[in-house]
Design a protein around this motif. Structure first.
Motif, PDB file in Angstrom:
ATOM      1  N   ARG A  41      56.527  43.983  38.448  1.00 50.20           N
ATOM      2  CA  ARG A  41      57.292  44.597  37.364  1.00 50.20           C
ATOM      3  C   ARG A  41      56.718  44.216  35.994  1.00 50.20           C
ATOM      4  O   ARG A  41      56.713  45.015  35.071  1.00 50.20           O
ATOM      5  N   ASN A  42      56.232  42.988  35.862  1.00 49.41           N
ATOM      6  CA  ASN A  42      55.738  42.491  34.576  1.00 49.41           C
ATOM      7  C   ASN A  42      54.258  42.778  34.336  1.00 49.41           C
ATOM      8  O   ASN A  42      53.830  42.842  33.196  1.00 49.41           O
ATOM      9  N   THR A  43      53.495  42.885  35.396  1.00 50.06           N
ATOM     10  CA  THR A  43      52.052  43.134  35.281  1.00 50.06           C
ATOM     11  C   THR A  43      51.733  44.385  36.094  1.00 50.06           C
ATOM     12  O   THR A  43      51.353  44.291  37.244  1.00 50.06           O
ATOM     13  N   GLN A  44      51.927  45.510  35.463  1.00 48.46           N
ATOM     14  CA  GLN A  44      51.843  46.799  36.141  1.00 48.46           C
ATOM     15  C   GLN A  44      50.396  47.208  36.412  1.00 48.46           C
ATOM     16  O   GLN A  44      49.461  46.570  35.915  1.00 48.46           O
ATOM     17  N   PRO A  45      50.203  48.248  37.233  1.00 47.88           N
ATOM     18  CA  PRO A  45      48.860  48.610  37.687  1.00 47.88           C
ATOM     19  C   PRO A  45      47.808  48.784  36.581  1.00 47.88           C
ATOM     20  O   PRO A  45      46.653  48.426  36.771  1.00 47.88           O
ATOM     21  N   SER A  46      48.204  49.300  35.432  1.00 49.61           N
ATOM     22  CA  SER A  46      47.211  49.498  34.372  1.00 49.61           C
ATOM     23  C   SER A  46      46.855  48.195  33.663  1.00 49.61           C
ATOM     24  O   SER A  46      45.822  48.124  32.980  1.00 49.61           O
ATOM     25  N   HIS A  47      47.660  47.151  33.841  1.00 50.45           N
ATOM     26  CA  HIS A  47      47.393  45.844  33.224  1.00 50.45           C
ATOM     27  C   HIS A  47      47.805  44.719  34.174  1.00 50.45           C
ATOM     28  O   HIS A  47      48.706  43.941  33.882  1.00 50.45           O
ATOM     29  N   PRO A  48      47.131  44.608  35.328  1.00 47.82           N
ATOM     30  CA  PRO A  48      47.519  43.560  36.289  1.00 47.82           C
ATOM     31  C   PRO A  48      47.150  42.177  35.768  1.00 47.82           C
ATOM     32  O   PRO A  48      46.299  42.040  34.880  1.00 47.82           O
ATOM     33  N   LYS A  49      47.809  41.185  36.324  1.00 51.58           N
ATOM     34  CA  LYS A  49      47.411  39.805  36.048  1.00 51.58           C
ATOM     35  C   LYS A  49      46.192  39.542  36.927  1.00 51.58           C
ATOM     36  O   LYS A  49      46.227  39.788  38.136  1.00 51.58           O
ATOM     37  N   VAL A  50      45.101  39.064  36.330  1.00 48.07           N
ATOM     38  CA  VAL A  50      43.871  38.808  37.080  1.00 48.07           C
ATOM     39  C   VAL A  50      43.487  37.339  36.920  1.00 48.07           C
ATOM     40  O   VAL A  50      43.428  36.832  35.801  1.00 48.07           O
ATOM     41  N   MET A  51      43.258  36.685  38.046  1.00 49.45           N
ATOM     42  CA  MET A  51      42.807  35.295  38.050  1.00 49.45           C
ATOM     43  C   MET A  51      41.418  35.247  38.662  1.00 49.45           C
ATOM     44  O   MET A  51      41.186  35.862  39.699  1.00 49.45           O
ATOM     45  N   HIS A  52      40.531  34.521  37.993  1.00 50.37           N
ATOM     46  CA  HIS A  52      39.145  34.409  38.441  1.00 50.37           C
ATOM     47  C   HIS A  52      38.850  32.962  38.832  1.00 50.37           C
ATOM     48  O   HIS A  52      39.167  32.041  38.081  1.00 50.37           O
ATOM     49  N   GLY A  53      38.239  32.794  39.976  1.00 51.72           N
ATOM     50  CA  GLY A  53      37.771  31.477  40.398  1.00 51.72           C
ATOM     51  C   GLY A  53      38.866  30.587  40.953  1.00 51.72           C
ATOM     52  O   GLY A  53      40.058  30.807  40.758  1.00 51.72           O
ATOM     53  N   ARG A  54      38.414  29.567  41.653  1.00 52.52           N
ATOM     54  CA  ARG A  54      39.342  28.661  42.330  1.00 52.52           C
ATOM     55  C   ARG A  54      40.213  27.869  41.361  1.00 52.52           C
ATOM     56  O   ARG A  54      41.331  27.503  41.694  1.00 52.52           O
ATOM     57  N   GLY A  55      39.749  27.623  40.147  1.00 58.24           N
ATOM     58  CA  GLY A  55      40.552  26.891  39.170  1.00 58.24           C
ATOM     59  C   GLY A  55      41.818  27.650  38.811  1.00 58.24           C
ATOM     60  O   GLY A  55      42.936  27.122  38.922  1.00 58.24           O
ATOM     61  N   GLU A  56      41.658  28.906  38.384  1.00 51.80           N
ATOM     62  CA  GLU A  56      42.809  29.728  38.014  1.00 51.80           C
ATOM     63  C   GLU A  56      43.680  30.048  39.226  1.00 51.80           C
ATOM     64  O   GLU A  56      44.911  30.022  39.138  1.00 51.80           O
TER      65      GLU A  56
END
Length: 121
Positions: A41-56
């Protein structure tokens, strides 16, 4: 007769990590350069939450699995280098969360995951 293309994905480790709320065990299933996209609901398809790498990814797993709630792996399907699963969760106050994930694997490790999640409001 078929041959294996690489190491198999460890579904039992996924189950134990999710249901045992063990962020460290879950993080061990990810490749160093893995990426997770979360749509809700908060991070919709056009602006998803993206985490990169094992740290994040580790920070997110520590947050989620450190919460006082139950987690259950309900379904898991593996097809070649793809894994899909359903996870259901419940907070002590009865609020429920349902998450569906589709993952890509390389050498038995998760390299990409897209998670769709919804919760009671």
């Amino acid at each position: 007769m078929g041959t294996s293309a690489g190491p198999a994905f460890d579904v039992e480790a996924l189950r134990q990590g999710i249901e045992g709320r063990r962020a460290d065990a879950l993080l061990s299933l990810y490749a160093d350069d893995a990426e997770i996209r979360v749509v809700d609901r908060n991070t919709q398809p056009s602006h998803p939450k993206v985490m990169h790498g094992r740290g994040e990814i580790g920070e997110m797993l520590t947050d989620v699995y450190g919460r006082e709630m139950t987690h259950k792996l309900e379904n898991c399907v593996i097809q070649g280098d793809r894994v899909a699963f359903t996870e259901s969760c419940e907070y002590p106050d009865g609020v429920k969360v349902l998450a569906e994930s589709m993952m890509s694997l390389k050498d038995g490790k998760i390299v990409q995951q897209t998670m769709l999640q919804a919760w009671d409001e």
